[in-house]
Design a protein around this motif. Structure first.
Motif, PDB file in Angstrom:
ATOM      1  N   ASP A  84      -5.838   0.652  -3.877  1.00 40.31           N
ATOM      2  CA  ASP A  84      -5.476  -0.370  -2.899  1.00 40.31           C
ATOM      3  C   ASP A  84      -6.668  -1.312  -2.790  1.00 40.31           C
ATOM      4  O   ASP A  84      -7.783  -0.878  -2.501  1.00 40.31           O
ATOM      5  CB  ASP A  84      -5.164   0.262  -1.544  1.00 40.31           C
ATOM      6  CG  ASP A  84      -4.832  -0.796  -0.512  1.00 40.31           C
ATOM      7  OD1 ASP A  84      -3.673  -1.229  -0.470  1.00 40.31           O
ATOM      8  OD2 ASP A  84      -5.752  -1.215   0.211  1.00 40.31           O
ATOM      9  N   ASP A 105      -7.765  -3.513  -0.669  1.00 42.59           N
ATOM     10  CA  ASP A 105      -8.550  -3.543   0.569  1.00 42.59           C
ATOM     11  C   ASP A 105      -9.347  -2.263   0.758  1.00 42.59           C
ATOM     12  O   ASP A 105     -10.528  -2.283   1.131  1.00 42.59           O
ATOM     13  CB  ASP A 105      -7.626  -3.751   1.773  1.00 42.59           C
ATOM     14  CG  ASP A 105      -7.018  -5.134   1.775  1.00 42.59           C
ATOM     15  OD1 ASP A 105      -5.870  -5.282   2.188  1.00 42.59           O
ATOM     16  OD2 ASP A 105      -7.700  -6.074   1.322  1.00 42.59           O
ATOM     17  N   THR A 114       0.829  -1.206   0.000  1.00 42.56           N
ATOM     18  CA  THR A 114       0.000   0.000   0.000  1.00 42.56           C
ATOM     19  C   THR A 114       0.863   1.254   0.000  1.00 42.56           C
ATOM     20  O   THR A 114       0.656   2.186  -0.785  1.00 42.56           O
ATOM     21  CB  THR A 114      -0.945  -0.012   1.220  1.00 42.56           C
ATOM     22  OG1 THR A 114      -1.752  -1.195   1.178  1.00 42.56           O
ATOM     23  CG2 THR A 114      -1.849   1.209   1.240  1.00 42.56           C
TER      24      THR A 114
HETATM   25 MG    MG Z   1      -1.998  -3.117   2.081  1.00 45.65          MG
END
Ligand code: MG
Ligand code: ADP
Ligand code: S3P
Length: 182
Positions: free
Chosen positions: A27, A29, A11
């Motif tokens: 990203d 998530d 990230t």
């Molecule tokens: Mg991450």
């Protein structure tokens, strides 16, 4: 796109890499949390890891269709064979390799990663690393060893790999999705 264990820096570096190269960044998530309106831990709690993996796989297929995108994946994306097949087909994949001891140093206080909310989180990181390192290497076009490098130094190492890859030198490198044909 970036793959690797929790704590490897996907990230952090993905965002920096995209900013430095004028590319969009997603990203995995964070995108899933935005779409569902709940946190990753909540998805795990309500739907289990299987439910999370199902959502992750569906979204990956969609995101990999986008050009000019730097994608930071979640650490478990390589678990499903269909995800590995997709990653191999689309864009250039960089494996951010960081030893499990260093991952533990970075994640020892983490409460946001459900898989580490166990009695022995340090041991869990070592177990997951042993299971997944071969899968990351199977999919990666480029392996960048991070060791204890700070983000800026690791980013420089990634960018050097990109240059080498694009010039056909070295054993591989990373090229962000959109730069692949540059
Ligand atoms: Mg991450
Ligand atoms: N090169 C680095 N050196 C030290 N800490 C780092 C480095 N890269 C990331 N971190 C830290 O480690 C944690 C995990 O980073 P993150 O980018 O979320 O990794 P990932 O997305 O691979 O799980 C964060 O607290 C981040 O600030
Ligand atoms: O390793 C994993 O299985 C996971 C890693 C997490 O993402 P990061 O790798 O960004 O921490 C997140 O997808 C989820 O907690 C599962």
């Amino acid at each position: 796109m970036f793959i690797g264990m929790m704590g490897a820096g996907k990230t952090t570096l993905g965002r920096s890499y995209a900013a430095r190269h004028g590319l969009a960044f997603i990203d995995s998530d964070q995108e899933l949390e935005a779409r569902t309106g709940v946190s990753i831990p909540t998805i795990f709690a309500v739907e289990g890891e299987e439910g999370f993996r199902e959502r992750e796989a569906r979204m990956l297929a969609e995101l990999l269709g986008r050009e000019d995108l730097v994608l930071a994946t979640g650490g478990g994306v390589v678990l499903r064979p269909e995800n590995r097949a997709q990653l191999r087909r689309r864009g250039i994949v960089v494996y951010l390799h960081v030893p499990p001891e260093v991952l533990w140093e970075r994640l020892r206080h983490d409460r946001h990663r459900p898989l580490l909310q166990v009695p022995q989180p340090r041991q869990r990181i070592f177990e997951l690393y042993a299971q997944r390192d071969p899968l990351y290497r199977e999919v990666a076009d480029v392996v960048v060893d991070g060791g204890r490098l700070k983000p800026a130094a690791m980013l420089a190492r990634v960018e050097e790999a990109v240059r080498d890859y694009r010039s056909g030198k070295g054993e591989g490198a990373v090229v962000a999705e959109g730069e692949r044909d540059a």
